[in-house]
Design an enzyme around this catalytic site. Structure first.
Site, PDB file in Angstrom:
ATOM      1  N   HIS A 251       1.206  -1.188   0.187  1.00 43.60           N
ATOM      2  CA  HIS A 251      -0.141  -0.230   0.273  1.00 43.60           C
ATOM      3  C   HIS A 251       0.769   1.238  -0.092  1.00 43.60           C
ATOM      4  CE1 HIS A 251      -3.865  -1.974   1.592  1.00 43.60           C
ATOM      5  NE2 HIS A 251      -3.335  -2.046   0.277  1.00 43.60           N
ATOM      6  N   TYR A 260       0.459  -8.563   4.525  1.00 44.65           N
ATOM      7  CA  TYR A 260       0.862  -9.059   2.901  1.00 44.65           C
ATOM      8  C   TYR A 260       2.511  -9.640   2.388  1.00 44.65           C
ATOM      9  CZ  TYR A 260      -4.001  -6.302   0.986  1.00 44.65           C
ATOM     10  OH  TYR A 260      -4.886  -5.827   1.399  1.00 44.65           O
ATOM     11  N   ARG A 314      -3.632  -3.025   9.240  1.00 42.51           N
ATOM     12  CA  ARG A 314      -4.626  -3.103   9.630  1.00 42.51           C
ATOM     13  C   ARG A 314      -5.222  -4.229  10.073  1.00 42.51           C
ATOM     14  NH1 ARG A 314      -5.635  -3.533   3.801  1.00 42.51           N
ATOM     15  NH2 ARG A 314      -7.310  -5.055   3.707  1.00 42.51           N
TER      16      ARG A 314
END
Length: 812
Positions: A251, A260, A314
């Site tokens: 991101h 990720y 997150r």
């Protein structure tokens, strides 16, 4: 790590035909997800096989009970993209059981026909109409649905008829962030783990269609994720991926190894397995790159089988634990060990993770039955000793993602920083609702021998106030979550020039993962010791709102100010803060630490009791867990200690979490007010050890906005962070900063020096060791040592070094 291309296959007597390659790719994929007769006959795989079968039977029951507008009962379709994604996933889970050797549903054509009918029904009613599709989350349409459909088609290859060409055409059409139905390496959506997912899907689609060109193109696109990111020469503008210092970013600006990053690791290892035995298979250099990710990127961030929170974005607010995260990494390591020439260290690490973890590992959660078999073989091999990939003492400056990890026998310390390069936090889709200060120098202190779910994870975030995260300095104010502010999970204003929609670039910049605006955030390592620093500043949303760039109804919050340093030693972490204040005159609170304990645990405080006092030291001990942390306050500031039960719902931090009430005894140590502050964190300290700090060995040399420095007489160490342009002086050390510097006396009158640029913008850093006339014994490339009047000068060329440490060993 260096950039590379996908290696060519080893020379063979005859190159396989493209069709033979495609068949091998498909067979490899089926073996990975469904297992083989050999793997599935193993007793260790019985639980996985039962899970595959039981899941399929439950999904079949859902098919039978479906109502109008549903393929599966309780999963209504038409407006919810997550439910459409879920429906395709459920079909895959049924198909999987029909290809898993040993399953009661193996080769059941009637069940397979139900899957194929389900695929046709979904395409006709909810997926094939391109004008009606693509609502909600782009991920479902470009990655999630495509992954389930593609794997289902692979499992049922030979029975799909025209469904394969029909679905591949639709999946291409839904690749709307791509270009002409294919990957676009210039797209901000097609990077890192997302790119690996998309290209793996396309490799399998090429195998299904017998299109070698599609496979080759997809692998060429995927190879870009293996290349080390050079921030000074970005390819396609992409900042997502692995960096030379082991950092991983997704991101564009989020430290993301633990979410990720692990997804990317899993996907590329699966790709290695899928390509095995084909002309597309890579050579040893590819797997060595991935081995480097494990050793330098993952191992430092895993403590006794637990993935550290500071690299989870997150995902930190999810109920899955750090142990579950590591199980995913563990499976990838097990499979990777099958492809490296010397796998002893990797296999030893597998055993270490199992033996050091407080949570039992259930390999039933592995994706592949074959991985369970290989894991069992490693664990049963007496020739493989357990061994950590980390040395007992290790400090890692992940400066590319503004993280620092400090490890010692008995504890690990993880620090989260932020800057104009790295986000202060990540919020998205109702996840991580109260993240505001998690990148402002917040830390997690992990203590050995305990179940980390009792001290960290989602229950820590649930019960500890978001304004009292350990290590943070925050203004006294109440903030509102994104849903509270705007009535939805994002800020909507498509008519504004910045075009705010749920997946717009402006949403990323100002809502989902905003960067800070400070340029100073970095650190240096010398052997197993470290120093880190940052300057608190406002974030991009506040600055741009003040400049009139953002809409009037957009809410932005102002940050407090402080100059901060962390000095990472053996028995202690020394924290200095200077210039603590608030630009708007609000009260400011610095949190020394916050810890949680079960309500029934026996927690004992020493040196102070709940309330406000001026202790010289404080000790927190959870006698039930057998853990303790000490705190030393050299200047005896006014300290507030709180220990009280807190009950909150896990939905406080994530909207999709179960509405489960969690009760913890929360211990918090805070110091209110402006000015300067110094304290020591002493993991595992006894009261006697804390009393002894009155006589040293740690001494603060300087603590202001220009320079912060300490000395440890027992280690012969001096460490300094300088923040202003020009020369700063402390003791016998002069530094032309900004810079981070550590010096240490070694045996035989040698001196070691390490420097780094915490701003990542300087061409060189100069250090003067006054009163010491020394010569170079060993120096890093880019380091120059000269004897000068009054001492020894060390100059490091830091241009485009991206925060790397430069070292020199000097002698008489």
């Amino acid at each position: 790590m260096t950039a590379l291309s996908v290696p060519t296959a080893t020379a063979q007597p005859a190159r396989p035909t493209p069709r033979a390659d495609a068949d091998r790719l498909l067979a490899n994929t089926v073996a990975i997800v469904a297992g083989t007769p050999e793997s599935n006959a193993r007793q260790e795989v019985a639980g996985k096989l039962a899970l595959i079968t039981d899941t399929a039977r439950a999904r079949l029951a859902g098919l039978d009970a479906a109502g109008d507008g549903e393929l599966f009962a309780g999963v209504p379709l038409g407006t919810d993209d997550a439910n459409l994604n879920r429906s395709f996933q459920y079909l895959y889970e049924i198909a999987l059981a029909t290809r898993a050797p040993g399953s009661a549903l193996l080769d059941d054509e009637a069940v397979q026909d139900r899957v194929l009918d389900g695929l046709r029904w979904l395409h006709e009613r909810y997926y094939g109409d391109q004008s009606a599709g693509y609502y909600g989350n782009w991920f479902h349409w470009e990655i999630g649905i495509s992954a389930s459909v593609t794997r289902t088609l692979v499992l049922l290859a030979g029975r799909t008829g025209d469904l394969t060409t029909t679905y591949v055409a639709s999946m291409d059409a839904y690749l709307r962030n791509g270009k002409d139905g294919d990957v676009d390496l210039d797209s901000r959506f097609h990077t890192g783990a997302n790119l690996a997912d998309i290209t793996t899907n396309r490799v399998l689609q090429g195998a299904l269609l017998g299109e070698d060109a599609r496979i080759t193109k997809a692998l060429a696109d995927q190879r870009t994720v293996f290349a080390t990111i050079d921030p000074y020469h970005l390819q396609h503008g992409v900042t997502d991926g692995y960096y030379a210092d082991g950092s991983f970013i997704q991101h564009h600006s989020v430290a993301y190894t633990g979410s990720y990053g692990k997804g990317l690791l899993t996907r590329v290892v699966q790709t290695i397995k899928i390509l095995d035995g084909t002309a597309h298979a890579g050579g040893g250099d590819l797997v060595e790159v991935v081995r480097g990710w494990v050793v330098n990127g993952f191992a430092p961030l895993i403590f006794e089988g637990w993935m550290m929170e500071v690299v989870k974005g997150r995902a930190v607010s999810r109920t899955t634990t750090g142990y579950t995260d590591v199980a995913v990494v563990l499976e990838a390591i097990v499979d990777l060990a099958d492809h490296v020439p010397d796998a002893a260290a990797l296999k030893g690490y597998v055993k270490h993770l199992r033996e050091s973890s407080a949570a039992p590992l259930d390999p039933t959660g592995f994706v592949s039955p074959g991985s369970i078999q290989r894991y069992a073989d490693i664990m049963a091999d007496p020739s493989v000793p357990a061994g950590d990939l980390n040395p007992p003492a290790r400090t890692v400056a992940f400066n590319a993602m503004d993280r620092t990890v400090h490890r010692r026998p008995g504890y690990a310390f993880a620090l989260a920083r932020s800057s104009d390069r790295i986000s202060r936090y990540e919020y998205m889709n109702g996840e991580n609702l109260v993240p505001w200060f998690s990148g402002d120098g917040a830390h997690h202190l992990y203590l050995s021998g305990q179940d980390q779910t009792a001290a960290h994870g989602v229950d820590f975030l649930t019960t500890v106030s978001p304004y009292r995260l350990p290590g943070t300095t925050v203004p006294v104010e109440e903030r509102s979550t994104i849903p509270e502010l705007y009535g939805r999970f994002w800020y909507e204003n498509p008519g504004h020039p910045l075009g705010f929609t749920s997946s717009s670039e402006s949403q990323n910049t100002y809502v989902y993962f905003p960067r800070a605006t400070n340029t100073h955030s970095g650190g240096v390592t010398l052997g197993a010791y470290g120093a880190a620093s940052m300057v608190l500043a406002d974030d991009v949303p506040f600055v741009d709102k003040a400049a009139g760039i953002l809409p009037d109804d957009f809410v932005a919050y102002r940050n407090a100010r402080a100059t901060k340093s962390w000095f990472l030693l053996d028995d202690e972490i020394v924290v200095l803060a200077a210039g603590i204040h608030d630009p708007d005159g609000r009260a400011v609170v610095t949190t020394v630490d916050s810890r949680i304990a079960a309500p029934a645990d026996r927690v004992v405080l020493g040196g102070a009791v709940p309330g406000t006092s001026r202790p010289r030291w404080l000790r927190y001990a959870n006698e039930t867990e057998g853990t303790a942390v000490g705190y030393v306050f050299p200047d005896r500031p006014r300290v507030t200690v709180e220990l009280a039960p807190v009950t909150r719902s896990r939905r406080v931090v994530r909207a999709a979490n179960p509405d489960t009430a969690v009760t913890k005894n929360v211990f918090t140590v805070t110091v209110a007010g402006a000015g300067e502050l110094a304290y020591l964190l002493v993991p595992g300290a006894t009261e006697a050890a804390l009393l002894a700090y009155a006589r040293g060995p740690v001494r603060v040399l300087a603590n202001d906005r220009r320079v912060q420095a300490i000395t440890h007489t027992g280690l012969g160490l001096v460490a300094a962070n300088t923040f202003a342009d020009g020369w700063a002086h402390t003791g016998r050390l002069s530094v032309h900063g900004p810079a981070s510097v550590i010096t240490r006396r070694l045996p035989d009158r040698r001196v070691a020096v390490a420097v780094s640029d915490p701003t990542m913008g300087r061409d060189e850093i100069t250090v003067l060791l006054r009163g010491q006339r020394l010569r170079p014994l060993a120096v890093d490339e880019g380091v120059e040592v000269r004897r000068v009047p009054g001492g020894t000068q060390v100059r490091a060329r830091t241009r485009q070094a991206h925060g790397a440490s430069f070292t020199a060993t000097l002698g008489i």
